[in-house]
Each structure stands twice: as C-alpha cells, then as structure tokens.
Design a protein around this motif. Structure first.
Motif: not given
Length: 260
Positions: A114-115, A117, A145, A147-149, A179, A183, A185, A187
């Motif tokens: 998980i990134t 922001d 935000s 971003r999850i993988f 997505q 994946h 995302t 927000d």
C-alpha cells in the motif's frame, strides 16, 4: 449424435444435444431431459431454465468434456457454486471442490503493498446563517489517497467488506471500486468542521468508514491501524526487509507478506 436442442437459460440461448444434456442421468438436467421432470418452454418453443445464463456455459462445457475449465481471472466462484448445486452433477461438484482447494493453496502465500499520499486542500463553501442570509467560508481539508496491490484477490474482497465510502448520505462498499482483482485505489477526505453535509455531495467529496465498527477514518494513522488489523487477522505480517523503517513510520508505504 442426437438432434440439436436449444435451451433458453435465463434469457441466454445455448444449442446442444440431448445426449449431452443426459450424459449424467442422476443430475437435474438428466432428469429434465429424460422426461422425469417436466420442462418449460419459452415463446419460441425453446426449453426454458430460470437460472443464470452466463454461468451455464461452464456447466454445459463440463457436460461436453468432463473438465471444469475456468478463465484465470474468474471472479464468480460463489455464483458458480450455487449453480452447480442446483444442477446436481456429482462429478462437476467434485471438480469444483478440487478447483477451490487449488485456488485456496495459491492464495495462501501472498503480498500486500500500500502506497499512501496526503495533501491539504482549501475548500470554499457557503453557510446559511438565517433564512435569507448566507456567508462565504473556507477551510483546509486533508485529502488522502491509498494505492493498494495484493496478490491475494480474496484479501481485497475482505478489505472491501470492511471499508465503505460515505457519499450523498449513503455507505457503499469499496469493492465496487476495484480496478481489477489485484488493484484498488482509494481517495477520500477527512471531515471538515462547519462544512454542511450537502457540500460533500456537491463537491464530490467521499469520506471513508470502517464497518461494522462505524468508525470514520480521518487520519492516515487510523487507516494504517485498521488495515493492519484486517490484514493480520487474515495471516499477514509486516515485511521486516521492506520498506525502510522511516517510510513505514511516516505512513508512506505499507508492505505485508503472508506465508502459510
């Protein structure tokens, strides 16, 4: 080969043979097309079965080949299981059980990354002070935000059952925002003191909630805590080699691994 038969399964047409449909006499289809159970007809005279038409292709292919062939990105195992249970084709039931065991083993070893922001944004809005009196106001808002993988599709589904967007007065699962199977995302924004509820909808601002705890996620710290709680309950642990400790403590990157 017997004469072709056209089936209308939930509005989708399939053409096959009587010998294929009765290849497993003890099944529901075997009983229907051997005359033991009466069949219904549609307006065109086709045999009608009020079941899922899309999933029936896998049932019919099994009757033809005795193999359960599913695409690699198949995401409807629950629905397929219910349809297989309805048609009661015993070898297909066994083949599906073997497939689920195979998928379960593949899911055991997994990685989650998980990134994160975060930024601050100024939001402008009007406040109704009296029936005919409005004033313009503004406030700073935290915008997040993530971003999850994950190599585990099942984990992302689990996450989707716990995290919900709050928008337009309703809660909706984040599962609908996947997505692809691996994946996701997210927000969302933190609540702003004094911002009228209708302004969140007007400005397309989503908030994030954890259910069933009914807790709003207003900071990254809370988000990280909740994701770690969900991930560790599913067997994940923190990867000690990556990311760098400072990145993890600053809530920039979360990486977890699972070995079973």
């Amino acid at each position: 080969m017997s004469e072709p038969i056209t089936l209308n399964v939930g509005g989708k047409l399939y053409t096959t043979s009587l010998s294929t449909l009765t290849s497993f006499p003890d099944s529901m289809l075997g009983a229907m097309f051997s005359g033991k159970i009466p069949t219904k007809k549609d307006s065109q005279g086709n045999c009608f079965i009020d079941r899922d038409g899309k999933i029936f292709r896998y049932i019919l292919n099994f009757l033809r080949t005795s193999h359960l062939d599913l695409p690699e990105d198949f995401q409807e195992m629950g629905l397929l299981r219910r349809e297989v249970d309805f048609y009661q084709i015993q070898p297909l039931i066994e083949a599906l059980q073997e497939k689920e065991v195979e998928l379960s083993k593949a899911e055991k070893n997994a990685m989650l990354n998980i990134t994160l922001d975060q930024k601050t944004q100024t939001v402008h809005f009007t406040v109704r002070e009296a029936p005919q009196i409005y004033s313009l106001s503004s406030s700073n808002m935290e915008v997040f935000s993530a971003r999850i993988f994950s190599t585990s599709c099942l984990f992302l589904k689990l996450l989707g059952s716990k995290l919900y967007y709050c928008f337009n007065g309703n809660l909706s699962s984040i599962s609908s925002y996947l997505q692809d199977p691996n994946h996701l995302t997210l927000d969302w924004v933190a609540s702003v003191e004094g911002l009228p509820e209708e302004e969140y909808t007007r400005q397309n601002l989503k908030r994030l909630w954890v259910v069933p705890d009914n807790k709003q996620i207003n900071t990254f710290q809370v988000f990280v805590e909740e994701v770690l709680k969900i991930a560790m309950s599913d067997g994940f642990c923190i990867d000690s080699s990556h990311p760098h400790t400072s990145d993890f403590m600053n809530n920039k990157i979360i990486r977890l691994i699972r070995y079973k």
